[in-house]
Design a protein around this motif. Structure first.
Motif, PDB file in Angstrom:
ATOM      1  N   ASP A  34       0.680   4.434   0.631  1.00  0.00           N
ATOM      2  CA  ASP A  34       1.579   3.343   1.008  1.00  0.00           C
ATOM      3  C   ASP A  34       2.240   3.554   2.368  1.00  0.00           C
ATOM      4  N   GLY A  35       1.512   4.157   3.317  1.00  0.00           N
ATOM      5  CA  GLY A  35       2.064   4.367   4.648  1.00  0.00           C
ATOM      6  C   GLY A  35       3.039   5.519   4.754  1.00  0.00           C
ATOM      7  N   VAL A  36       3.086   6.349   3.723  1.00  0.00           N
ATOM      8  CA  VAL A  36       4.017   7.480   3.676  1.00  0.00           C
ATOM      9  C   VAL A  36       3.230   8.764   3.412  1.00  0.00           C
ATOM     10  N   SER A  37       3.618   9.838   4.075  1.00  0.00           N
ATOM     11  CA  SER A  37       3.060  11.162   3.810  1.00  0.00           C
ATOM     12  C   SER A  37       4.178  12.076   3.339  1.00  0.00           C
ATOM     13  N   VAL A  38       3.937  12.779   2.240  1.00  0.00           N
ATOM     14  CA  VAL A  38       4.915  13.702   1.676  1.00  0.00           C
ATOM     15  C   VAL A  38       4.282  15.081   1.600  1.00  0.00           C
ATOM     16  N   THR A  52       7.394  11.570   5.739  1.00  0.00           N
ATOM     17  CA  THR A  52       7.353  10.917   7.039  1.00  0.00           C
ATOM     18  C   THR A  52       6.414   9.720   6.967  1.00  0.00           C
ATOM     19  N   LEU A  53       6.347   8.955   8.032  1.00  0.00           N
ATOM     20  CA  LEU A  53       5.449   7.807   8.076  1.00  0.00           C
ATOM     21  C   LEU A  53       4.039   8.262   8.457  1.00  0.00           C
ATOM     22  N   SER A  54       3.040   7.573   7.921  1.00  0.00           N
ATOM     23  CA  SER A  54       1.654   7.863   8.273  1.00  0.00           C
ATOM     24  C   SER A  54       1.195   7.074   9.487  1.00  0.00           C
ATOM     25  N   SER A  55       1.990   6.102   9.903  1.00  0.00           N
ATOM     26  CA  SER A  55       1.664   5.245  11.047  1.00  0.00           C
ATOM     27  C   SER A  55       2.952   4.572  11.493  1.00  0.00           C
ATOM     28  N   ASP A  59       8.051  -3.297  11.449  1.00  0.00           N
ATOM     29  CA  ASP A  59       9.353  -3.939  11.594  1.00  0.00           C
ATOM     30  C   ASP A  59      10.321  -3.244  10.643  1.00  0.00           C
ATOM     31  N   LEU A  60      11.585  -3.667  10.649  1.00  0.00           N
ATOM     32  CA  LEU A  60      12.594  -2.994   9.830  1.00  0.00           C
ATOM     33  C   LEU A  60      12.314  -3.166   8.340  1.00  0.00           C
ATOM     34  N   GLN A  61      11.768  -4.299   7.974  1.00  0.00           N
ATOM     35  CA  GLN A  61      11.424  -4.508   6.562  1.00  0.00           C
ATOM     36  C   GLN A  61      10.345  -3.509   6.121  1.00  0.00           C
ATOM     37  N   ASP A  62       9.369  -3.284   6.975  1.00  0.00           N
ATOM     38  CA  ASP A  62       8.306  -2.320   6.677  1.00  0.00           C
ATOM     39  C   ASP A  62       8.884  -0.911   6.586  1.00  0.00           C
ATOM     40  N   ARG A  69       9.848   4.135  -0.633  1.00  0.00           N
ATOM     41  CA  ARG A  69       8.692   4.763  -1.272  1.00  0.00           C
ATOM     42  C   ARG A  69       8.726   6.273  -1.061  1.00  0.00           C
ATOM     43  N   ALA A  70       9.151   6.707   0.110  1.00  0.00           N
ATOM     44  CA  ALA A  70       9.260   8.144   0.375  1.00  0.00           C
ATOM     45  C   ALA A  70      10.225   8.806  -0.603  1.00  0.00           C
ATOM     46  N   VAL A  71      11.337   8.127  -0.888  1.00  0.00           N
ATOM     47  CA  VAL A  71      12.307   8.671  -1.842  1.00  0.00           C
ATOM     48  C   VAL A  71      11.661   8.825  -3.213  1.00  0.00           C
ATOM     49  N   GLU A  72      10.928   7.827  -3.655  1.00  0.00           N
ATOM     50  CA  GLU A  72      10.279   7.892  -4.962  1.00  0.00           C
ATOM     51  C   GLU A  72       9.304   9.070  -5.037  1.00  0.00           C
TER      52      GLU A  72
END
Length: 266
Positions: A34-38, A52-55, A59-62, A69-72
């Motif tokens: 989902d665009g997140v790397s953990v 962190t983000l994968s890309s 925008d701020l909503q993204d 999602r990173a928190v989860e």
């Protein structure tokens, strides 16, 4: 303005280095979704546990969606962790707007690092005296580099030893040095070969021995060790504000800033 290719490289090296530093640990967890790397080390060494983000965020909503999602994902690991975000990958490259959004979500600023790169290292200006630089090659030196970094980042000594002192980390792709004054370890640095780049980390000096050129000497030694072993010239690091002037003097240039945040309380 920084080169977009180098911004991409700095973000990629951050993620690849964190994966490399935890790869030998039994409790590690790495997930990309989902665009997140953990990347979680499975230890309480908080600086080795990051989401962190994968890309770049569109925008701020993204960014909000991916931060939630990173928190989860990271919270399920059961270890302390930090959310890292490059200003250049914030929506519109606006780190201030990203920080404001993350603050509303309950993230608190923790530390910032500057992604830096060098194609070659400038000649040494001064060599410190009275410093005994030892390779990280046995249980004593592994414990020393772990303890120095645990103290520097205010984490428990056992957490440092469970991660940084792990023997498998110091194989043929890891080159570390600990500087001693007498029998006392006072500084450290390490270079790891990460995706065919010399990646530098674990650079610390005890407060009473700063401004003596010790950390630079340790860093130069492990960079030279890696260069001799591999022939790889290019080098990347992520610098604290304290270390950045030293690295600039060695020939590194700034690429992008990374802001680290503690996550919202559960």
């Amino acid at each position: 303005m920084s080169d977009p290719i180098e911004i991409e490289e700095s973000n990629a090296q951050f993620l690849a280095a964190w994966i490399h530093l935890s790869q030998s640990l039994p409790g590690r967890r790495v997930e990309h979704t989902d665009g997140v790397s953990v990347v979680l080390s499975g230890t309480d060494m908080v600086m080795l546990n990051a989401a962190t983000l994968s890309s770049p965020a569109t925008d701020l909503q993204d960014l909000e969606r991916r931060a939630r999602r990173a928190v989860e994902l990271a919270r399920a690991g059961g270890v302390p962790w930090l959310f890292a975000l490059s200003d250049s990958w914030s929506p519109g490259g606006d780190g201030g707007a990203a920080a404001e959004l993350l603050g509303r979500l309950g993230f608190d600023p923790a530390v910032s690092l500057t992604g830096m790169v060098a194609d070659a290292i400038a000649p040494q200006r001064r060599a410190p005296s009275g410093l005994d630089l030892r390779r990280v090659a046995d249980a004593e030196t592994r414990a020393a580099i772990a303890d120095l970094n645990a103290v520097a980042y205010s984490v428990p000594i056992p957490a440092g030893r469970a991660s940084v002192a792990h023997e498998a980390l110091w194989g043929d792709r890891g080159f570390g040095r600990v500087g001693y004054v007498g029998d006392q370890p006072v500084c450290s640095a390490a270079t790891f070969i990460v995706e065919e780049i010399r990646y530098v980390g674990f650079v610390v000096t005890t407060p009473e021995h700063r401004r003596k050129g010790y950390a630079e000497a340790a860093m130069r030694s492990c960079l030279d060790d890696a260069l001799s072993a591999t022939g790889i010239q290019r080098t990347v690091l992520h610098a604290t504000d304290i270390g950045r002037p030293v690295y600039e003097g060695m020939g590194y240039r700034a690429v992008t800033r990374f802001a680290f945040y503690t996550p919202p309380q559960a």
